[in-house]
Design a protein around this motif. Structure first.
Motif, PDB file in Angstrom:
ATOM      1  N   GLN A  38      -0.838  19.887 -60.697  1.00 18.09           N
ATOM      2  CA  GLN A  38       0.330  19.256 -61.309  1.00 18.09           C
ATOM      3  C   GLN A  38       1.236  18.641 -60.238  1.00 18.09           C
ATOM      4  N   MET A  39       1.454  19.391 -59.146  1.00 14.99           N
ATOM      5  CA  MET A  39       2.296  18.887 -58.056  1.00 14.99           C
ATOM      6  C   MET A  39       1.668  17.653 -57.412  1.00 14.99           C
ATOM      7  N   ASN A  40       0.360  17.708 -57.181  1.00 11.14           N
ATOM      8  CA  ASN A  40      -0.315  16.571 -56.568  1.00 11.14           C
ATOM      9  C   ASN A  40      -0.199  15.332 -57.453  1.00 11.14           C
ATOM     10  N   HIS A  41      -0.305  15.547 -58.768  1.00 11.91           N
ATOM     11  CA  HIS A  41      -0.170  14.451 -59.722  1.00 11.91           C
ATOM     12  C   HIS A  41       1.235  13.838 -59.633  1.00 11.91           C
ATOM     13  N   ARG A  42       2.254  14.682 -59.566  1.00  8.94           N
ATOM     14  CA  ARG A  42       3.632  14.159 -59.466  1.00  8.94           C
ATOM     15  C   ARG A  42       3.832  13.375 -58.165  1.00  8.94           C
ATOM     16  N   ILE A  43       3.235  13.873 -57.072  1.00  5.15           N
ATOM     17  CA  ILE A  43       3.354  13.181 -55.781  1.00  5.15           C
ATOM     18  C   ILE A  43       2.674  11.820 -55.853  1.00  5.15           C
ATOM     19  N   ILE A  44       1.496  11.773 -56.462  1.00  7.32           N
ATOM     20  CA  ILE A  44       0.781  10.499 -56.596  1.00  7.32           C
ATOM     21  C   ILE A  44       1.593   9.515 -57.420  1.00  7.32           C
ATOM     22  N   MET A  45       2.151   9.990 -58.560  1.00 10.85           N
ATOM     23  CA  MET A  45       2.957   9.122 -59.416  1.00 10.85           C
ATOM     24  C   MET A  45       4.204   8.617 -58.687  1.00 10.85           C
ATOM     25  N   GLY A  46       4.712   9.428 -57.763  1.00  9.34           N
ATOM     26  CA  GLY A  46       5.901   9.045 -56.992  1.00  9.34           C
ATOM     27  C   GLY A  46       5.564   8.348 -55.689  1.00  9.34           C
ATOM     28  N   LYS A  47       4.270   7.946 -55.535  1.00  9.37           N
ATOM     29  CA  LYS A  47       3.813   7.236 -54.339  1.00  9.37           C
ATOM     30  C   LYS A  47       4.186   7.987 -53.070  1.00  9.37           C
ATOM     31  N   GLY A  48       3.894   9.298 -53.098  1.00  7.61           N
ATOM     32  CA  GLY A  48       4.113  10.109 -51.910  1.00  7.61           C
ATOM     33  C   GLY A  48       5.274  11.074 -52.008  1.00  7.61           C
ATOM     34  N   LYS A  49       6.032  11.028 -53.123  1.00  6.53           N
ATOM     35  CA  LYS A  49       7.199  11.907 -53.245  1.00  6.53           C
ATOM     36  C   LYS A  49       7.307  12.471 -54.660  1.00  6.53           C
ATOM     37  N   ALA A  50       7.561  13.787 -54.762  1.00  9.67           N
ATOM     38  CA  ALA A  50       7.816  14.439 -56.050  1.00  9.67           C
ATOM     39  C   ALA A  50       9.170  15.125 -55.995  1.00  9.67           C
ATOM     40  N   ILE A  51       9.809  15.204 -57.154  1.00  7.70           N
ATOM     41  CA  ILE A  51      11.122  15.857 -57.255  1.00  7.70           C
ATOM     42  C   ILE A  51      11.029  16.988 -58.274  1.00  7.70           C
ATOM     43  N   ILE A 326      -9.525   0.805 -65.598  1.00  3.81           N
ATOM     44  CA  ILE A 326      -9.386   2.206 -66.016  1.00  3.81           C
ATOM     45  C   ILE A 326      -9.964   3.129 -64.946  1.00  3.81           C
ATOM     46  N   LEU A 327     -11.157   2.781 -64.434  1.00  2.00           N
ATOM     47  CA  LEU A 327     -11.766   3.601 -63.382  1.00  2.00           C
ATOM     48  C   LEU A 327     -10.867   3.674 -62.151  1.00  2.00           C
ATOM     49  N   GLU A 328     -10.279   2.545 -61.766  1.00  2.00           N
ATOM     50  CA  GLU A 328      -9.394   2.530 -60.599  1.00  2.00           C
ATOM     51  C   GLU A 328      -8.196   3.462 -60.807  1.00  2.00           C
ATOM     52  N   GLU A 329      -7.647   3.456 -62.000  1.00  2.00           N
ATOM     53  CA  GLU A 329      -6.506   4.330 -62.296  1.00  2.00           C
ATOM     54  C   GLU A 329      -6.924   5.799 -62.288  1.00  2.00           C
ATOM     55  N   ILE A 330      -8.107   6.087 -62.808  1.00  2.00           N
ATOM     56  CA  ILE A 330      -8.595   7.468 -62.801  1.00  2.00           C
ATOM     57  C   ILE A 330      -8.727   7.973 -61.369  1.00  2.00           C
ATOM     58  N   PHE A 331      -9.401   7.193 -60.510  1.00  2.00           N
ATOM     59  CA  PHE A 331      -9.603   7.624 -59.123  1.00  2.00           C
ATOM     60  C   PHE A 331      -8.282   7.734 -58.372  1.00  2.00           C
ATOM     61  N   PHE A 332      -7.337   6.875 -58.712  1.00  2.00           N
ATOM     62  CA  PHE A 332      -6.024   6.932 -58.062  1.00  2.00           C
ATOM     63  C   PHE A 332      -5.314   8.248 -58.376  1.00  2.00           C
ATOM     64  N   HIS A 333      -5.451   8.712 -59.616  1.00  3.98           N
ATOM     65  CA  HIS A 333      -4.727   9.916 -60.034  1.00  3.98           C
ATOM     66  C   HIS A 333      -5.458  11.216 -59.716  1.00  3.98           C
ATOM     67  N   LEU A 334      -6.782  11.158 -59.521  1.00  4.66           N
ATOM     68  CA  LEU A 334      -7.521  12.399 -59.290  1.00  4.66           C
ATOM     69  C   LEU A 334      -7.157  13.010 -57.940  1.00  4.66           C
ATOM     70  N   PRO A 335      -6.837  14.299 -57.909  1.00  8.09           N
ATOM     71  CA  PRO A 335      -6.490  14.957 -56.641  1.00  8.09           C
ATOM     72  C   PRO A 335      -7.726  15.468 -55.914  1.00  8.09           C
ATOM     73  N   LYS A 336      -7.567  15.730 -54.639  1.00 10.26           N
ATOM     74  CA  LYS A 336      -8.593  16.427 -53.881  1.00 10.26           C
ATOM     75  C   LYS A 336      -8.760  17.810 -54.487  1.00 10.26           C
TER      76      LYS A 336
END
Length: 522
Positions: A38-51, A326-336
Motif C-alpha cells: 500500500q505504501m509503495n503504491h502511494r509513493i508511486i502515485m505521488g511520483k516518489g512521495k507519499a503523505i 493499460i499494460l504500461e499503467e499496470i507495470f508502472f503501478h506494480l511494486p517490487k
C-alpha cells in the motif's frame, strides 16, 4: 493544523493515506506485507512521495492519539518505508482534543525500483512482438517487425521463432514511459537505466515445445516478480499455454494475461477466447479481471500485489496498440515483490569471454547487494570446492553501475577464474557455501505414463540449474500421476548449491512434476 485540515478535505487517494494509529499487530508478516504494498503504491502515485496523516480515521475523522501511540505509529511507518526502500523525510505533529495528529512525509531513496517480468505462452502467440511494441511504443507491421528487437540469433530472425532467453528493458521517469528508438542499441539501453527512476526488465522466454527446458530455465533462473502470459486471439488457450501457466503458478507468481492479435478476429471470437481464458484461470483458483481502462490499473495492481490470486486480463493488438496503455499503467503501478536483505547470492545463467575484460558472468541477483571491487566465492566446481574471485566491474543492460541489489539483472566481470572453468548453475556468493550431492524433497507428479520407482532419472530445474537427478528412495515405493510423496534425490553428474525451501520442476519426456527441497546432506 491548517495543513492537516487541507489534507483531510482532499481525502485519501493518490499519494495520501489516513492512519489513525499502527501497533505491533501491523508487524505480522501478512499484514506488514499488505501495508508495504500500500505504501509503495502511494509513493508511486505521488511520483516518489507519499503523505501519511496519522491520528485520522479511514473515513477522514480527526480523532487524535496519545504520545505513545503516535511514536509507535511513526516507528512502524519507518519500518514499512525501509521495506520499500524509502525513508521518512519529515514528521510534523499537532495537538488537538488532548491528543496528537501528524503528517509524515515518505520519499523514495535514490535506489531505482526494478521489477522483473517473465513472459510465457505458446509459440507464435506474440510474446516477443508484444514486448517489442511496449519498449518502443511503435506498432507492428503485421509481419513481426518488432520481434527482431528481441530475437538476436540468426536462425531466430530467419524462422521468426525465439530459441533463447532474451532480455528487454524500459523505464519510467516522473511517471512517463521512456521509449527506445533503437532497442538493439546498447547505448540506448544504458541511457534508460541511467535516467529512469523505475525499471521494468522483461525476461522473454521460448514458446516452442522442444525448447520447454529453456523456458523453464528463464522462469526459474531469474528472480522474477510477475508473469506475463500471452494468449493469441486466433488460437486461444493451447496445451503449452496451460503448461506455462502451471509453471508460473508453481513459482507462486502473480500473473497478468495479455490476449494478443485482437485485430485478427471477430468480436464473437474474441469474446469466446476471453471466456476460455477466464475458465482456465478459474479452474486453477485464480480470479480474472478484464481490464477496460488505464484508470483501473492502479487499484487492480494494488490488489494483485497484495493477493496473487487476482489476474488482470488485457486485450491487445500489436497493429493498433490497443491495450498497450493499460499494460504500461499496470507495470508502472506494480511494486517490487521481494527485496532480500540476506548476503549476496546470484545463480549464474550465462558466461562470456569479453575481449579486454576477461570472464563475465550474468544472472539476476537473488539476494543481498554487490559492490564493485568486492571479493566473492564462486562454485561449486567438479570437486565441490568454492574459489575466491574479485569483482572488476558490474553492468546492468550495458550501463556500468557500482552497486547491484536483489532483483537486478547484471553482468559481472571477474578476476581469478577462467571462462572454460565455469558452467551455468554455479553461484556467486558473499559466503563460502557447501556443495550438495543429495537431498530430500516433497514432490508432486503432474503427469507420468506408468509408475515412478527408485532409480527414475528425470532432469531437475532449480534456479539456473538443469541437471539429471536420481530418485534414490521413495516413500511408499512408487509414485504415479497426481501423487504427492517424499523422495530422496541425488545429482547424477556433479554437485550443486541448493538449500532447503527451494522449489523445483522435474521432467523427462512428457512426464512432469514439481517439488520443494526439505533437507540437504553435505
Amino acid at each position: 493544523m491548517e495543513k492537516v485540515l487541507q489534507l483531510v478535505r482532499r481525502g485519501e487517494g493518490e499519494n495520501i493515506e489516513f492512519k489513525e494509529f499502527l501497533t505491533s499487530y501491523h508487524l505480522r508478516e501478512g499484514r506488514f506485507r499488505q501495508l508495504a504494498c500500500q505504501m509503495n503504491h502511494r509513493i508511486i502515485m505521488g511520483k516518489g512521495k507519499a503523505i501519511y496523516v496519522i491520528g485520522v480515521s479511514d473515513s477522514g475523522q480527526i480523532r487524535g492519539i496519545d504520545e505513545s501511540k503516535f511514536e509507535e505509529t511513526v516507528e512502524i511507518l519507518k519500518k514499512l518505508a525501509e521495506e520499500v526502500e524509502a525513508e521518512l523525510s519529515s514528521v510534523e505533529r499537532y495537538s488537538i482534543n488532548d491528543g496528537l495528529v501528524g503528517i509524515v512525509e515518505i520519499r523514495k531513496t535514490n535506489a531505482k525500483e526494478h521489477i522483473l517480468v517473465g513472459t510465457a505462452g505458446h509459440v507464435d502467440h506474440g510474446k516477443s512482438t508484444l514486448v517489442g511494441c511496449l519498449i518502443t511504443g511503435k506498432p507492428d507491421d503485421g509481419d513481426g517487425a518488432t520481434r527482431i528487437y528481441l530475437d538476436v540469433l540468426k536462425h531466430e530472425i530467419e524462422r521468426g521463432l525465439s530459441a533463447e532467453i532474451n532480455f528487454a528493458v524500459f523505464g519510467y521517469k516522473n511517471g512517463k514511459t521512456i521509449r527506445l528508438k533503437n532497442p538493439v542499441s546498447k547505448s540506448e539501453k544504458a541511457l534508460v537505466v541511467e535516467n529512469a527512476d523505475k525499471l521494468v526488465s522483461f525476461v522473454d522466454t521460448v514458446g516452442h515445445e522442444p525448447w520447454l527446458r529453456t523456458t523453464i530455465r528463464g522462469l526459474l533462473g531469474q528472480k522474477i516478480d510477475y508473469g506475463l502470459l500471452v494468449v493469441a486471439a486466433n488460437d486461444g488457450v493451447m496445451r503449452t499455454t496451460r503448461e506455462h501457466l502451471g509453471i508460473l503458478l508453481a513459482m507462486e507468481l502473480p500473473v497478468i494475461v495479455a490476449i494478443t492479435k485482437a485485430d485478427m478476429v471477430s468480436e464473437d471470437r474474441l469474446e469466446g477466447v476471453i471466456r476460455e481464458v477466464f475458465s482456465t484461470l478459474r479452474r486453477v483458483g485464480r480470479i480474472p479481471f478484464l481490464m477496460k481502462s488505464p484508470e483501473d490499473a492502479g487499484k487492480v495492481s494494488e490488489l494483485m500485489a497484495e493477493n496473487r490470486l487476482v489476474v488482470p486480463v488485457v486485450v491487445t493488438s500489436a497493429i493498433t496498440l490497443e491495450g498497450y496503455d493499460i499494460l504500461e499503467e499496470i507495470f508502472f503501478h506494480l511494486p517490487k515483490r521481494y527485496v532480500s536483505e540476506e548476503d549476496f547470492l546470484m545463480y549464474i545463467d550465462k558466461i562470456y569471454r569479453v575481449t579486454g575484460v576477461g570472464t563475465v558472468v550474468s544472472g539476476s541477483v537473488k539476494s543481498g547487494e554487490l559492490r564493485e571491487g568486492e571479493e566473492l566465492y564462486i562454485g561449486p566446481f567438479e570437486d565441490g570446492e568454492f574459489r575466491k574471485v574479485r569483482v572488476q566491474s558490474i553492468e546492468m543492460h550495458h550501463y556500468r553501475i557500482d552497486r547491484a541489489k536483489s532483483g537486478d539483472i547484471i553482468g559481472v566481470a571477474l578476476k581469478g577464474v577462467r571462462y572454460d572453468e565455469l558452467r551455468r548453475g554455479m553461484v556467486l556468493s558473499k559466503n563460502e557455501l557447501n556443495a550438495v550431492w543429495e537431498f530430500d524433497a516433497d514432490v508432486y507428479v503432474f503427469t507420468h505414463p506408468t509408475l515412478i520407482s527408485a532409480g527414475y532419472e528425470p532432469v531437475m530445474h532449480v534456479e539456473t540449474i538443469s541437471e539429471t537427478v536420481t530418485f534414490v528412495e521413495i516413500d511408499g515405493d512408487y509414485l504415479k500421476s497426481g501423487d504427492r510423496g517424499k523422495v530422496r534425490m541425488r545429482f547424477k553428474y556433479r554437485p550443486h548449491y541448493v538449500y532447503e525451501g527451494q522449489k523445483f520442476i522435474f521432467r523427462e519426456g512428457r512426464s512432469k512434476g514439481m517439488g520443494e527441497i526439505t533437507k540437504i546432506f553435505v
